[in-house]
Design a protein around this motif. Sequence first.
Motif, PDB file in Angstrom:
ATOM      1  N   TRP A 278      -5.612  -4.050   1.276  1.00  0.00           N
ATOM      2  CA  TRP A 278      -5.614  -2.586   1.375  1.00  0.00           C
ATOM      3  C   TRP A 278      -6.382  -2.036   0.191  1.00  0.00           C
ATOM      4  CZ3 TRP A 278      -1.398  -5.765   1.884  1.00  0.00           C
ATOM      5  CH2 TRP A 278      -0.913  -5.886   3.194  1.00  0.00           C
ATOM      6  N   LYS A 279      -7.281  -1.076   0.497  1.00  0.00           N
ATOM      7  CA  LYS A 279      -8.140  -0.509  -0.548  1.00  0.00           C
ATOM      8  C   LYS A 279      -7.708   0.904  -0.894  1.00  0.00           C
ATOM      9  CE  LYS A 279     -12.443  -2.755   0.945  1.00  0.00           C
ATOM     10  NZ  LYS A 279     -12.807  -2.723   2.370  1.00  0.00           N
ATOM     11  N   LYS A 280      -7.650   1.175  -2.197  1.00  0.00           N
ATOM     12  CA  LYS A 280      -7.352   2.521  -2.647  1.00  0.00           C
ATOM     13  C   LYS A 280      -8.509   3.005  -3.511  1.00  0.00           C
ATOM     14  CE  LYS A 280      -3.406   4.911  -4.562  1.00  0.00           C
ATOM     15  NZ  LYS A 280      -2.192   4.784  -5.358  1.00  0.00           N
TER      16      LYS A 280
ATOM     17  N   ALA B 191       0.842  -1.208   0.000  1.00  0.00           N
ATOM     18  CA  ALA B 191       0.000   0.000   0.000  1.00  0.00           C
ATOM     19  C   ALA B 191       0.878   1.261   0.000  1.00  0.00           C
ATOM     20  CB  ALA B 191      -0.997  -0.045   1.154  1.00  0.00           C
ATOM     21  N   TRP B 192       0.554   2.275   0.849  1.00  0.00           N
ATOM     22  CA  TRP B 192       1.320   3.519   0.755  1.00  0.00           C
ATOM     23  C   TRP B 192       2.768   3.368   1.222  1.00  0.00           C
ATOM     24  CZ3 TRP B 192       3.060   4.987   5.448  1.00  0.00           C
ATOM     25  CH2 TRP B 192       2.254   4.793   6.570  1.00  0.00           C
TER      26      TRP B 192
ATOM     27  N   TRP C  58      -5.619   6.104  -0.312  1.00  0.00           N
ATOM     28  CA  TRP C  58      -5.755   4.838   0.418  1.00  0.00           C
ATOM     29  C   TRP C  58      -6.838   4.991   1.464  1.00  0.00           C
ATOM     30  CZ3 TRP C  58      -3.680   0.552  -1.379  1.00  0.00           C
ATOM     31  CH2 TRP C  58      -2.588   0.650  -2.237  1.00  0.00           C
TER      32      TRP C  58
END
Lengths: 82, 151
Positions: free
Chosen positions: B126-128, A8-9, B137
């Motif tokens: 994880w969702k964006k 993710a980030w 995000w």
Amino acid sequence: MIDVMYFAWVRERIGVPKEQIETSATTVADLVEELRAREPRYEAAFADLSALRVALDQDLSEFNAPLAGVSEVAFFPPMTGG
Amino acid sequence: MSVSVQQAAFDLGQELAGFGQGQDDNPRRNIGAVVSFTGFVRDDSGALDHMLIEHYPGMTERAIGQIVDEAVQRWSLGDVRVIHRYGVLKPGDQIMMVATAARHRVAAFEAAEFLMDYLKSRAPFWKKEVNADGSEWVAAKDEDEDALRRW
């Protein structure tokens, strides 16, 4: 050598999904400190550990956990499944 | 018990047909209740183009497997089905489903809620959200973490 993965980030800030790291760190927290000292992109990703989770060999773990015998470390934000 | 982590859509009717009833040559007749939950991509703002779901291959299957095992033990489930999708999903698309089969209704409902609560914050997804202006995000919510405490 240890495989380090980012999702993710965390992956976006560091710029790679996975890398092999030569380290003598004995805990996850030590490894994080080593990485933070490397380059600003790591500092950006690891600035706030309360916003991060860690898995050791695909099991959710803690930052104070030892790295002995671990082959895969993953860093990511809190999960948002479902 | 079966867990699928996949990009492809699923057919809810097909997944539930015969669920919990065993096989034709080995039918199970002690299941009194089947509960299923399906989650969809929601667009509250009207601006969502799509959702991107990332996961941790390997750990995802392992984490869901552990959650399923716990639910089976705790509620003596006869069967469980979990499907969770990843990749690009549009508003209105199905994201995931859980189904539980038990002798009684309360166990089937409770186990399905337990599975959902744990999938939300213990399965590595994880969702964006991606819209015309950019992407963001989805942040985990405190109440999702709180929801685990009731179990």
